[in-house]
Design a protein around this motif. Sequence first.
Motif, PDB file in Angstrom:
ATOM      1  N   ILE A  78      41.424 -28.877  51.132  1.00  0.00           N
ATOM      2  CA  ILE A  78      42.352 -28.662  50.022  1.00  0.00           C
ATOM      3  C   ILE A  78      41.555 -28.591  48.727  1.00  0.00           C
ATOM      4  CG2 ILE A  78      44.302 -29.608  48.727  1.00  0.00           C
ATOM      5  CD1 ILE A  78      44.976 -31.250  51.272  1.00  0.00           C
ATOM      6  N   PRO A  79      41.580 -27.470  48.001  1.00  0.00           N
ATOM      7  CA  PRO A  79      40.863 -27.405  46.720  1.00  0.00           C
ATOM      8  C   PRO A  79      41.509 -28.344  45.700  1.00  0.00           C
ATOM      9  CG  PRO A  79      41.355 -25.200  47.554  1.00  0.00           C
ATOM     10  CD  PRO A  79      42.165 -26.168  48.364  1.00  0.00           C
ATOM     11  N   THR A  80      40.731 -29.271  45.160  1.00  0.00           N
ATOM     12  CA  THR A  80      41.252 -30.223  44.178  1.00  0.00           C
ATOM     13  C   THR A  80      40.368 -30.234  42.938  1.00  0.00           C
ATOM     14  OG1 THR A  80      40.022 -32.147  45.027  1.00  0.00           O
ATOM     15  CG2 THR A  80      42.170 -31.697  46.022  1.00  0.00           C
ATOM     16  N   THR A  81      41.013 -30.326  41.789  1.00  0.00           N
ATOM     17  CA  THR A  81      40.306 -30.418  40.514  1.00  0.00           C
ATOM     18  C   THR A  81      40.866 -31.580  39.712  1.00  0.00           C
ATOM     19  OG1 THR A  81      39.953 -28.015  40.450  1.00  0.00           O
ATOM     20  CG2 THR A  81      39.678 -29.236  38.375  1.00  0.00           C
ATOM     21  N   GLY A  82      40.015 -32.541  39.386  1.00  0.00           N
ATOM     22  CA  GLY A  82      40.412 -33.678  38.573  1.00  0.00           C
ATOM     23  C   GLY A  82      40.013 -33.466  37.127  1.00  0.00           C
ATOM     24  N   LEU A  83      40.892 -33.840  36.208  1.00  0.00           N
ATOM     25  CA  LEU A  83      40.644 -33.653  34.777  1.00  0.00           C
ATOM     26  C   LEU A  83      40.641 -35.011  34.084  1.00  0.00           C
ATOM     27  CD1 LEU A  83      43.006 -30.597  34.155  1.00  0.00           C
ATOM     28  CD2 LEU A  83      40.553 -30.570  34.656  1.00  0.00           C
ATOM     29  N   ARG A  84      39.485 -35.392  33.568  1.00  0.00           N
ATOM     30  CA  ARG A  84      39.373 -36.645  32.831  1.00  0.00           C
ATOM     31  C   ARG A  84      39.725 -36.386  31.367  1.00  0.00           C
ATOM     32  NH1 ARG A  84      33.640 -38.768  35.557  1.00  0.00           N
ATOM     33  NH2 ARG A  84      34.545 -39.313  37.596  1.00  0.00           N
TER      34      ARG A  84
END
Length: 339
Positions: free
Chosen positions: A180-186
């Motif tokens: 699953i492509p996941t992108t976290g944004l801090r």
Amino acid sequence: MRILITGAAGFIGFHLIKALLQTTSSDKNYSIIGIDNLNDYYDVKLKKDRLDILNDIKSDNSFSFIELDLADRELMADLFDEYRFDIVINLGAQAGVRYSIENPNAYIDSNIVGFANVLEGCRHTKVKHLIYASSSSVYGMNVKQPFSTDDCVDFPISLYAATKKSNELMAHSYSHLYNIPTTGLRFFTVYGPYGRPDMAYFSFTKKILAGEPINVFNNGDMQRDFTYIDDIIKGIIRVMDKVPSPQQSKMTTATAPYKIYNIGNNQPVTLRRFITAIEDACGKKAQENLLPMQAGDVPITYADIDELIEDTGFKPETSIEDGIKQFVDWYTAYYQDKK
């Protein structure tokens, strides 16, 4: 394209949906489902006013709101089964560093259990890209500046920060196991119109206009990488189209379509300059109560955003003076209307 946005009645969720609805074109035909549990952590009327604005600007079936708690496993599974989303943007969470000291269970329910339900929904319906909110709080008391996504973040100093770090770990495991492509944004200290009333800039503005004293912690010596809401939204929209491909980090042989970005202004501002900007926008000087640092607080946040710029071509540019003026203008108009 069908998009799920959690935390739809929240500060960032509201602004993101508003921007997507206003920019929909023939090549960007979004159908947005927004969910929120409308909890009473802060004024529910503000949340409902945000939703009213979204309902006023939507066209046809471009936006639908469902009142739903992320922690409700069965209803979340039903939601994913029914709508089969292309993109999921998880902005729903229990926010606030200090409140996590008082009410830890709210953070476990929303930020851990709720996020697990989002990941399971993405897994079982083969979502093409999951974007989720993390926080600059994960950096804790790190001494190296600016904060880089390559830095060690194993020492959170609040439960809120620990839940956000947990989200990043959970997302990586699902990216690795299920592709699953996941992108976290801090996110770094987001502010602006329709913001959260528990944030310092909101309470400072309220008290300065009312002639009441404000509490200034650590004698005003803290620094924050304040990031205006419009810059946050532009960053999220750029990242939506930047689906991560399988890759290894520098510290593991595991391969996963996984990415973390900082989104900050890349220009830390002293609390003193921040207060001055509010005073100038309000046209009044603040009365100050100088107090020591609070538990869970950090002395500085400062975002390294080189990867965000390299991968998306986007760099936040709003100055604290311009952003605070926009907020104070909204605040005075909004609360004047409520009298």
